[in-house]
Design a protein around this motif. Structure first.
Motif, PDB file in Angstrom:
ATOM      1  N   VAL A   1      -7.960 -15.699   0.513  1.00 11.04           N
ATOM      2  CA  VAL A   1      -8.069 -14.600   1.466  1.00 11.04           C
ATOM      3  C   VAL A   1      -6.760 -13.816   1.547  1.00 11.04           C
ATOM      4  CG1 VAL A   1      -7.418 -15.973   3.483  1.00 11.04           C
ATOM      5  CG2 VAL A   1      -8.870 -13.995   3.780  1.00 11.04           C
ATOM      6  N   ILE A   2      -5.631 -14.464   1.291  1.00  7.98           N
ATOM      7  CA  ILE A   2      -4.354 -13.733   1.239  1.00  7.98           C
ATOM      8  C   ILE A   2      -4.365 -12.746   0.076  1.00  7.98           C
ATOM      9  CG2 ILE A   2      -1.883 -13.982   0.802  1.00  7.98           C
ATOM     10  CD1 ILE A   2      -1.949 -16.597   2.340  1.00  7.98           C
ATOM     11  N   LEU A   3      -4.835 -13.194  -1.088  1.00 13.72           N
ATOM     12  CA  LEU A   3      -4.934 -12.297  -2.240  1.00 13.72           C
ATOM     13  C   LEU A   3      -5.910 -11.164  -1.959  1.00 13.72           C
ATOM     14  CD1 LEU A   3      -4.223 -11.619  -5.151  1.00 13.72           C
ATOM     15  CD2 LEU A   3      -5.998 -13.213  -5.898  1.00 13.72           C
ATOM     16  N   LEU A   4      -7.004 -11.452  -1.277  1.00 15.00           N
ATOM     17  CA  LEU A   4      -7.975 -10.412  -0.946  1.00 15.00           C
ATOM     18  C   LEU A   4      -7.375  -9.391   0.012  1.00 15.00           C
ATOM     19  CD1 LEU A   4     -10.938  -9.761  -1.610  1.00 15.00           C
ATOM     20  CD2 LEU A   4     -11.580 -10.937   0.491  1.00 15.00           C
ATOM     21  N   LEU A   5      -6.557  -9.839   0.939  1.00 13.27           N
ATOM     22  CA  LEU A   5      -5.879  -8.922   1.853  1.00 13.27           C
ATOM     23  C   LEU A   5      -4.900  -8.023   1.103  1.00 13.27           C
ATOM     24  CD1 LEU A   5      -5.357  -8.101   4.826  1.00 13.27           C
ATOM     25  CD2 LEU A   5      -3.571  -9.843   4.880  1.00 13.27           C
ATOM     26  N   MET A   6      -4.180  -8.577   0.154  1.00 11.70           N
ATOM     27  CA  MET A   6      -3.264  -7.773  -0.654  1.00 11.70           C
ATOM     28  C   MET A   6      -4.021  -6.739  -1.484  1.00 11.70           C
ATOM     29  SD  MET A   6      -0.684 -10.792  -1.941  1.00 11.70           S
ATOM     30  CE  MET A   6       0.133  -9.663  -3.073  1.00 11.70           C
ATOM     31  N   MET A   7      -5.186  -7.108  -2.013  1.00  7.63           N
ATOM     32  CA  MET A   7      -5.964  -6.172  -2.818  1.00  7.63           C
ATOM     33  C   MET A   7      -6.496  -5.018  -1.980  1.00  7.63           C
ATOM     34  SD  MET A   7      -5.539  -7.187  -5.759  1.00  7.63           S
ATOM     35  CE  MET A   7      -6.464  -5.792  -6.366  1.00  7.63           C
ATOM     36  N   SER A   8      -6.765  -5.257  -0.707  1.00  7.77           N
ATOM     37  CA  SER A   8      -7.229  -4.158   0.148  1.00  7.77           C
ATOM     38  C   SER A   8      -6.135  -3.110   0.321  1.00  7.77           C
ATOM     39  CB  SER A   8      -7.665  -4.710   1.505  1.00  7.77           C
ATOM     40  OG  SER A   8      -6.564  -5.260   2.210  1.00  7.77           O
ATOM     41  N   ILE A   9      -4.893  -3.543   0.414  1.00  5.24           N
ATOM     42  CA  ILE A   9      -3.776  -2.597   0.533  1.00  5.24           C
ATOM     43  C   ILE A   9      -3.598  -1.827  -0.777  1.00  5.24           C
ATOM     44  CG2 ILE A   9      -1.305  -2.387   0.983  1.00  5.24           C
ATOM     45  CD1 ILE A   9      -1.510  -4.943   2.653  1.00  5.24           C
ATOM     46  N   ILE A  10      -3.685  -2.530  -1.906  1.00  2.39           N
ATOM     47  CA  ILE A  10      -3.548  -1.870  -3.206  1.00  2.39           C
ATOM     48  C   ILE A  10      -4.694  -0.899  -3.437  1.00  2.39           C
ATOM     49  CG2 ILE A  10      -3.508  -2.292  -5.695  1.00  2.39           C
ATOM     50  CD1 ILE A  10      -2.142  -4.951  -5.111  1.00  2.39           C
ATOM     51  N   THR A  11      -5.891  -1.238  -2.963  1.00  3.96           N
ATOM     52  CA  THR A  11      -7.051  -0.371  -3.145  1.00  3.96           C
ATOM     53  C   THR A  11      -6.860   0.973  -2.454  1.00  3.96           C
ATOM     54  OG1 THR A  11      -8.503  -2.299  -3.303  1.00  3.96           O
ATOM     55  CG2 THR A  11      -9.544  -0.204  -2.794  1.00  3.96           C
ATOM     56  N   CYS A  12      -6.226   0.975  -1.295  1.00  6.38           N
ATOM     57  CA  CYS A  12      -5.954   2.249  -0.607  1.00  6.38           C
ATOM     58  C   CYS A  12      -5.067   3.149  -1.459  1.00  6.38           C
ATOM     59  CB  CYS A  12      -5.296   1.973   0.742  1.00  6.38           C
ATOM     60  SG  CYS A  12      -6.383   1.288   1.996  1.00  6.38           S
ATOM     61  N   SER A  13      -4.052   2.563  -2.094  1.00  6.61           N
ATOM     62  CA  SER A  13      -3.166   3.347  -2.957  1.00  6.61           C
ATOM     63  C   SER A  13      -3.907   3.890  -4.171  1.00  6.61           C
ATOM     64  CB  SER A  13      -1.980   2.484  -3.403  1.00  6.61           C
ATOM     65  OG  SER A  13      -1.274   1.973  -2.297  1.00  6.61           O
ATOM     66  N   ILE A  14      -4.766   3.080  -4.763  1.00  4.28           N
ATOM     67  CA  ILE A  14      -5.516   3.534  -5.939  1.00  4.28           C
ATOM     68  C   ILE A  14      -6.513   4.620  -5.555  1.00  4.28           C
ATOM     69  CG2 ILE A  14      -7.147   2.792  -7.727  1.00  4.28           C
ATOM     70  CD1 ILE A  14      -5.769   0.117  -7.765  1.00  4.28           C
ATOM     71  N   ALA A  15      -7.085   4.548  -4.368  1.00  3.77           N
ATOM     72  CA  ALA A  15      -8.004   5.592  -3.913  1.00  3.77           C
ATOM     73  C   ALA A  15      -7.273   6.925  -3.783  1.00  3.77           C
ATOM     74  CB  ALA A  15      -8.634   5.194  -2.577  1.00  3.77           C
ATOM     75  N   TRP A  16      -6.048   6.895  -3.282  1.00  7.15           N
ATOM     76  CA  TRP A  16      -5.257   8.135  -3.179  1.00  7.15           C
ATOM     77  C   TRP A  16      -4.923   8.678  -4.567  1.00  7.15           C
ATOM     78  CZ3 TRP A  16      -0.125   9.255  -4.609  1.00  7.15           C
ATOM     79  CH2 TRP A  16       0.357  10.459  -4.123  1.00  7.15           C
ATOM     80  N   ILE A  17      -4.554   7.787  -5.482  1.00  5.76           N
ATOM     81  CA  ILE A  17      -4.272   8.224  -6.862  1.00  5.76           C
ATOM     82  C   ILE A  17      -5.520   8.807  -7.502  1.00  5.76           C
ATOM     83  CG2 ILE A  17      -3.598   7.421  -9.158  1.00  5.76           C
ATOM     84  CD1 ILE A  17      -1.863   5.303  -7.791  1.00  5.76           C
ATOM     85  N   GLY A  18      -6.665   8.170  -7.293  1.00  7.35           N
ATOM     86  CA  GLY A  18      -7.911   8.679  -7.860  1.00  7.35           C
ATOM     87  C   GLY A  18      -8.281  10.045  -7.322  1.00  7.35           C
ATOM     88  N   TRP A  19      -8.021  10.282  -6.052  1.00 10.16           N
ATOM     89  CA  TRP A  19      -8.297  11.601  -5.461  1.00 10.16           C
ATOM     90  C   TRP A  19      -7.440  12.674  -6.119  1.00 10.16           C
ATOM     91  CZ3 TRP A  19     -11.628  13.655  -1.857  1.00 10.16           C
ATOM     92  CH2 TRP A  19     -11.297  14.906  -1.344  1.00 10.16           C
ATOM     93  N   ARG A  20      -6.153  12.381  -6.297  1.00  9.34           N
ATOM     94  CA  ARG A  20      -5.253  13.358  -6.910  1.00  9.34           C
ATOM     95  C   ARG A  20      -5.615  13.625  -8.367  1.00  9.34           C
ATOM     96  NH1 ARG A  20      -0.388  14.188  -4.312  1.00  9.34           N
ATOM     97  NH2 ARG A  20      -0.153  15.797  -5.923  1.00  9.34           N
ATOM     98  N   THR A  21      -5.935  12.590  -9.121  1.00 14.36           N
ATOM     99  CA  THR A  21      -6.260  12.783 -10.533  1.00 14.36           C
ATOM    100  C   THR A  21      -7.591  13.508 -10.717  1.00 14.36           C
ATOM    101  OG1 THR A  21      -7.241  10.571 -10.570  1.00 14.36           O
ATOM    102  CG2 THR A  21      -4.958  10.775 -11.272  1.00 14.36           C
ATOM    103  N   ALA A  22      -8.555  13.255  -9.830  1.00 18.07           N
ATOM    104  CA  ALA A  22      -9.832  13.949  -9.946  1.00 18.07           C
ATOM    105  C   ALA A  22      -9.675  15.441  -9.660  1.00 18.07           C
ATOM    106  CB  ALA A  22     -10.850  13.326  -8.988  1.00 18.07           C
ATOM    107  N   LYS A  23      -8.788  15.796  -8.752  1.00 14.63           N
ATOM    108  CA  LYS A  23      -8.552  17.204  -8.463  1.00 14.63           C
ATOM    109  C   LYS A  23      -7.770  17.886  -9.581  1.00 14.63           C
ATOM    110  CE  LYS A  23      -7.741  18.721  -4.413  1.00 14.63           C
ATOM    111  NZ  LYS A  23      -7.109  19.018  -3.117  1.00 14.63           N
TER     112      LYS A  23
END
Length: 269
Positions: free
Chosen positions: A52-74
């Motif tokens: 669950v600690i690793l899953l919590l860390m992945m949720s934080i990383i996922t937010c960063s990747i979502a922001w990167i994906g938004w910028r690259t799609a635009k």
């Protein structure tokens, strides 16, 4: 082709919004489950909390990747879109690994809990300090799960008496008289089995959360790579059109050299 590319673009933008929202939900769920396991870390061991600690860390990383994906799609840069797709693949793979890890721990948690609880119980008895933090944690465990010791009241045989918490009284009630030999409502079951069931239940929640997140977020992999393919096709079509246009306007005029052109005549004097 342009319409198809735009459709994939807006689809990827929509996915990144949902991707970020799922990361927020995943952060809340994994944080709550981590808290529920962390409360009893002295009894169940730290190894149970790692998935669950690793899953919590992945949720934080996922937010960063979502922001990167938004910028690259635009920006519609093919190489950036491909890199974003690879990052999403890594996130999905790690989340699925969290699911597998949680199930492995779920299967062997009884051994870890038994060893951790036995060692911690012997440590508490050896200290012989009823007002110590370790003793109070055991009192709270007794009241919470309505149990006594690891396997039952017989674990306190060396003491010759059981704590008040084994009778259902709170840990602060035994501040001045921590042990008693007179208890009419003594809990007969040990705390090993209830805590084992508690840990297995929350590990199952962790596994299902990780599996659901990996399945839902895997849809972004196809959307992202289809967008990269659409960008590539549109670029090739644009280059082909530009090349044809340049060849049309830059072709030399050879009409004077054609066989049907009238023959040149000499000037008359």
């Amino acid at each position: 082709m342009a319409l198809s590319t735009n459709c994939w673009k807006y689809l990827v933008l929509t996915f990144n919004v949902l991707f970020a929202m799922s990361a927020v939900v995943l952060f809340g769920a994994s944080g709550y489950l981590l808290y529920r396991l962390f409360v009893y870390r002295h009894f169940i061991g730290v190894n149970v909390e790692y998935p669950v600690i690793l899953l919590l860390m992945m949720s934080i990383i996922t937010c960063s990747i979502a922001w990167i994906g938004w910028r690259t799609a635009k920006s519609m840069h093919q190489i950036h879109v491909i890199i974003t797709g690879i990052l999403i693949v890594l996130v999905v793979v790690i989340e699925f690994a969290c699911f597998v890890w949680a199930m492995v721990v779920w299967d062997s948690v009884d051994i870890d809990i038994k060893n951790s609880m036995t060692g911690y119980f012997n440590q508490m008895l050896g200290a012989n300090q009823p007002e110590s933090p370790d003793a109070i944690r055991w009192d709270r465990l007794h009241v919470k799960f309505e149990c006594c010791g690891v396997n039952g009241p017989s674990d306190f045989g060396k003491k010759g008496a059981v704590p008040f918490s084994c009778c259902g009284q709170g840990p602060l009630d035994s501040q001045f008289k921590p042990y008693t030999s007179d208890c009419s409502a003594l809990f007969q079951r040990g705390c090993g089995k209830p805590l084992h069931a508690y840990a297995r239940e929350h590990l199952m929640y962790v596994a299902m959360t990780a599996l659901l997140a990996s399945v839902l977020q895997s849809t972004g992999i196809f959307c992202t790579f289809f967008l990269a393919q659409a960008i590539h096709k549109r670029r090739r079509a644009s280059i082909r059109t530009s090349t044809m246009r340049e060849s049309t306007f830059s072709a030399p005029d050879d009409s004077l050299l054609s066989p049907t052109a009238p023959a040149a005549t000499l000037p008359k004097y």
